[in-house]
Motif scaffolding. Structure first.
Motif: not given
Length: 417
Positions: A9, A62, A342
């Motif tokens: 991420s 995250d 993602s």
């Protein structure tokens, strides 16, 4: 796994942030001619992130990546149910991150309640529906927007005519490989046909033994239940009179070590305790139907889940499942893997949550999309100013409706058609 996904991420945000931040060009209408327009992303301000215990580093940091990428300051409240992880987060964030932009507040209910009394520019909560209602009620007092990442009873529909071994292994990894079922997207129950259920149960038994051995209670690859309260909650599901005699595999429990073996139950009543709430543990009930299409009615009779899974080679069934089953996310012929993509938004719908994140969706979750219209001093039409004649009114109506023919007629002075 948590650290690896978190690094992914961060790398993605560093790589794509310039593109995410760039103003997005937008089309304009003839009513504003000549003009140009764009959408500008700006920080919301100071946000509160309340995270969960089951993946304490990933679920805490995250959303922090998205909040920082969007330019916000934030308070992070880790879950007190994982106190060692909470303490480590507080230590590391304080040591390595800018304390003027991010702070960690530890504590339990009292500290969380005190935080919720404050005015925030956004609240991001990961957890269960009961606490989510408290969060949302607190946010409503200040008209604070929220993202709620919750859970629900994520179904798995298993059709016949598939590679059963592969399907079984993927179900097992999604259920017991994810914190021994203590994950918001882990399979909660299976629906299959009466004819196919025996084959499925046999395959589950075989693969569970391959993965965790004949004594799964001693396996180092199975997580413990997080605390005694959750152990008691899961035990109550197994002790429910309505599921007596329904266990076809597992069922062993060790209260002193907070261990419960992978447990399969067949043909449990739909009004049993295990089917009335999210399991969040190593218990997997199987419901049977006459036709696989009947599974849609079972799924849609409950609240909308965070995830829904189907195993099939039937193109029509796959299309029906995607169309007819409403869930936060859908995976065909696997479980839980959409979490790692993602480019897909991750979030729930209705009682499984609101809002989404991951990748650019995290950046967007913590950004305000500001509309900007640019005009020059040229092209200032007398049409918009009084006095308003019938000709002006006809032309304005035509402009607002976007009717080219109407605009031409009004300009030429023709009466209304």
């Amino acid at each position: 796994m948590q650290v690896g996904m978190l690094k992914g991420s961060i790398r993605l945000a560093l790589k794509e942030l310039k593109r995410w931040m760039a103003p997005e060009k937008a089309k304009t209408e003839i009513t504003t001619f000549p003009s140009s327009a764009e959408i500008v992303s700006e920080p919301l301000g100071v946000v509160l992130i309340i995270s969960a215990w089951n993946y304490p580093f990933l679920l805490s940091l995250d959303p922090v990546v998205g909040a920082i990428a969007a330019g916000n300051a934030l308070i992070l409240k880790p879950s007190e149910i994982a106190p060692a992880s909470s303490s480590l987060l507080a230590k590391l964030v304080g040591e390595y991150m800018d304390s003027s932009s991010i702070r960690v507040v530890e504590g339990a209910v009292a500290e969380t309640s005190a935080l919720l009394e404050q005015k925030w520019d956004k609240i991001f909560y990961t957890g269960n529906g009961r606490v989510a209602r408290i969060v949302m009620a607190a946010a409503a007092k200040h008209l604070t927007p929220v993202v709620l990442e919750l859970g629900g009873k994520s179904p798995v529909v298993v059709d016949s005519g598939i590679n059963l071994q592969v399907a079984t292994r993927r179900i097992i990894m999604g259920k017991w490989g994810c914190n021994n079922g203590q994950a918001c997207i882990s399979p909660d129950y299976i629906v299959t046909t009466k004819d196919y259920a025996p084959k499925l149960v046999d395959s589950l038994r075989c693969e569970l033994e391959n993965f965790f051995g004949k004594k799964p209670m001693e396996s180092k690859d199975l997580s413990r239940i997080v605390n005694s309260n959750h152990f008691a909650r899961l035990s109550n599901m197994l002790d429910d009179d309505k599921v007596a005699g329904k266990i076809v595999h597992g069922g062993e429990r060790d209260k002193s070590n907070l261990r419960i073996a992978p447990t399969i139950l067949l043909d449990v009543p739909r009004d049993s305790l295990i089917m009335s709430e999210e399991i969040f543990g190593p218990l997997l009930p199987i419901l049977t139907v006459d036709k696989i299409e009947d599974s849609f009615d079972i799924i849609n009779s409950g609240t909308k889940p965070l995830a829904a899974y189907v195993f099939t080679n039937n193109k029509k069934l796959r299309e029906q499942f995607v169309t007819m089953v409403s869930a936060g996310g859908v995976v065909v012929n696997d479980t839980t893997l959409h979490l790692a993509v993602s480019s897909l938004p991750f979030g729930g719908v209705q009682e499984s949550g609101m809002g989404s994140y991951h990748g650019k969706f995290s950046f967007d979750a913590f950004s305000h999309k500001k509309a900007v219209l640019y005009r020059s001093f040229a092209g200032d039409a007398a049409l918009r100013y009084p006095p308003y004649t019938q000709g002006k009114l006809r032309l304005m109506k035509a402009l607002m409706s976007g009717s080219i023919i109407g605009i031409i007629r009004a300009l030429l002075g023709f009466p209304k058609a």
